[in-house]
Design an enzyme around this catalytic site. Structure first.
Site, PDB file in Angstrom:
ATOM      1  N   ASN A   1      33.551   8.989 -25.393  1.00 11.82           N
ATOM      2  CA  ASN A   1      33.761   7.551 -24.633  1.00 11.82           C
ATOM      3  C   ASN A   1      34.120   7.770 -23.247  1.00 11.82           C
ATOM      4  O   ASN A   1      33.729   6.785 -22.449  1.00 11.82           O
ATOM      5  CB  ASN A   1      34.943   6.911 -25.120  1.00 11.82           C
TER       6      ASN A   1
ATOM      7  N   GLY B   1      27.437  -4.132 -23.774  1.00 10.02           N
ATOM      8  CA  GLY B   1      27.142  -4.961 -22.596  1.00 10.02           C
ATOM      9  C   GLY B   1      28.287  -4.742 -21.864  1.00 10.02           C
ATOM     10  O   GLY B   1      29.369  -3.760 -22.083  1.00 10.02           O
TER      11      GLY B   1
ATOM     12  N   TYR C   1      23.748   6.514 -13.391  1.00  7.58           N
ATOM     13  CA  TYR C   1      24.551   5.916 -14.650  1.00  7.58           C
ATOM     14  C   TYR C   1      23.459   5.404 -15.808  1.00  7.58           C
ATOM     15  O   TYR C   1      23.563   5.861 -16.932  1.00  7.58           O
ATOM     16  CB  TYR C   1      25.471   4.725 -14.416  1.00  7.58           C
TER      17      TYR C   1
ATOM     18  N   GLY D   1      33.928   8.130 -19.364  1.00  9.10           N
ATOM     19  CA  GLY D   1      32.618   7.943 -18.495  1.00  9.10           C
ATOM     20  C   GLY D   1      33.154   7.321 -17.045  1.00  9.10           C
ATOM     21  O   GLY D   1      34.418   6.710 -17.008  1.00  9.10           O
ATOM     22  N   ILE D   2      32.379   7.326 -16.154  1.00  5.02           N
ATOM     23  CA  ILE D   2      32.630   6.874 -14.766  1.00  5.02           C
ATOM     24  C   ILE D   2      31.481   6.244 -14.379  1.00  5.02           C
ATOM     25  O   ILE D   2      30.231   6.403 -14.754  1.00  5.02           O
ATOM     26  CB  ILE D   2      33.014   8.066 -13.897  1.00  5.02           C
TER      27      ILE D   2
ATOM     28  N   GLY E   1      41.666   4.622 -21.275  1.00  7.69           N
ATOM     29  CA  GLY E   1      40.851   3.678 -20.486  1.00  7.69           C
ATOM     30  C   GLY E   1      41.141   2.484 -21.386  1.00  7.69           C
ATOM     31  O   GLY E   1      41.251   2.232 -22.559  1.00  7.69           O
ATOM     32  N   GLY E   2      40.346   1.304 -20.945  1.00  2.00           N
ATOM     33  CA  GLY E   2      40.324  -0.014 -21.718  1.00  2.00           C
ATOM     34  C   GLY E   2      39.490   0.132 -22.911  1.00  2.00           C
ATOM     35  O   GLY E   2      40.275  -0.261 -23.904  1.00  2.00           O
TER      36      GLY E   2
END
Ligand code: NDP
Length: 246
Positions: free
Chosen positions: A87, A183, A152, A89-90, A12-13
């Protein structure tokens, strides 16, 4: 010998930036991807072209047995895990009025149960070897709450409760446990938010007037993974452009 860093969700990013940073610093980097992710091979190929020889293992972090099997395989094929970055996550955003049990459960399992599932098989080994780093990627929205994110925000706040409790238990054993609360960072997770919402609702809340960069979070992960960070434990470090100051 190079330390082994296991980064969940490294394709992911944010995870990719973390993998690249830790590899550049000399860690042997291993990552995970969801079973069924068809892009895993091509991601590994792209990384190889850039000079990064990552290993990647299928792992559903929300599933206890899958996480245990993944860590066992990593330990057999690469070595004991010295640095764990939770790390993966959704998000499944909706107002509480619309929130249903499947979307509550999916977010709790992937963001919070996963921290237990992945930490459980690596923590005792870190304690026995007298060195370890556990880094949990939470969110500013776990600190301050967010509209449409009861699931979340609860999961991300829960991560830091876990961090603090485990930090007490392993503090004298050379193992640190910390939370990072980013953030809004310019990854796919955030770019999926409609651009009008980003421009009119999100960016105006950030005193720096911009999204964060994955590399900025990766730099913080690198610090917390280092020898120099040995006295930092049980912390929740904000990296949010001033959006939420505590
Ligand atoms: P992405 O959606 O780009 O990446 C999420 C990663 O999690 C993917 O690699 C995905 O793997 C993996 N993942 C999801 N579900 C599972 C699962 N069940 N098992 C294994 N892996 C899974 O998100 P980001 O990189 O933006 O976010 C990374 C972390 O940072 C998340 O925990 C997120 O909550 C947190 N965060 C992000 C912020 C941001 O602004 N981007 C801000 C604050 C926190 P696959 O594709 O293989 O499914």
């Amino acid at each position: 010998m190079a330390r082994v860093a296991l980064v969940t969700g490294g394709m992911g990013g944010l995870g990719e930036a973390v993998c690249i940073k830790l590899a550049a610093l000399g860690y042997k980097v291993v990552t995970t991807y969801s079973p069924g992710n068809k892009k895993a091979e091509s991601w590994l190929g792209q990384m190889k072209e850039q000079g990064f020889d990552f290993r990647a293992y299928p792992c559903d972090v929300s599933d206890y047995d899958s996480a245990q099997a993944c860590v066992r395989q990593v330990e057999q094929e690469v070595g004991p895990v010295d640095v764990l970055v939770n790390n993966a996550g959704i998000t499944r955003d909706m107002t509480f009025k619309k929130m249903d049990k499947p979307n509550w459960d999916a977010v709790m399992k992937t963001n919070l149960d996963s921290v237990f599932n992945m930490t459980k098989p690596v923590c005792d080994g870190m304690v026995e070897r007298g060195w370890g780093r556990i880094i949990n990627i939470s969110s500013v929205n776990g600190q301050k709450g967010a509209f449409g994110q009861t699931n979340y925000s609860a999961a991300k706040a829960g991560m830091h409760g876990f961090t603090k409790a485990l930090a007490y238990e392993v503090a004298r054993k050379g193992v640190t446990v910390n939370t990072i609360s980013p953030g809004y960072i310019g990854t796919k997770m955030v770019m999926d938010i409609p651009s009008e919402v980003l421009e009119t609702k999100i960016i105006p809340q950030i005193p720096m007037g911009r999204l964060g960069k994955p590399e900025e979070v990766a730099g913080l992960v690198a610090y917390l993974s280092s020898e120099e960070a040995a006295f930092v434990t049980g912390a929740n470090i904000a990296i949010n452009g001033g959006q939420h100051m505590q």
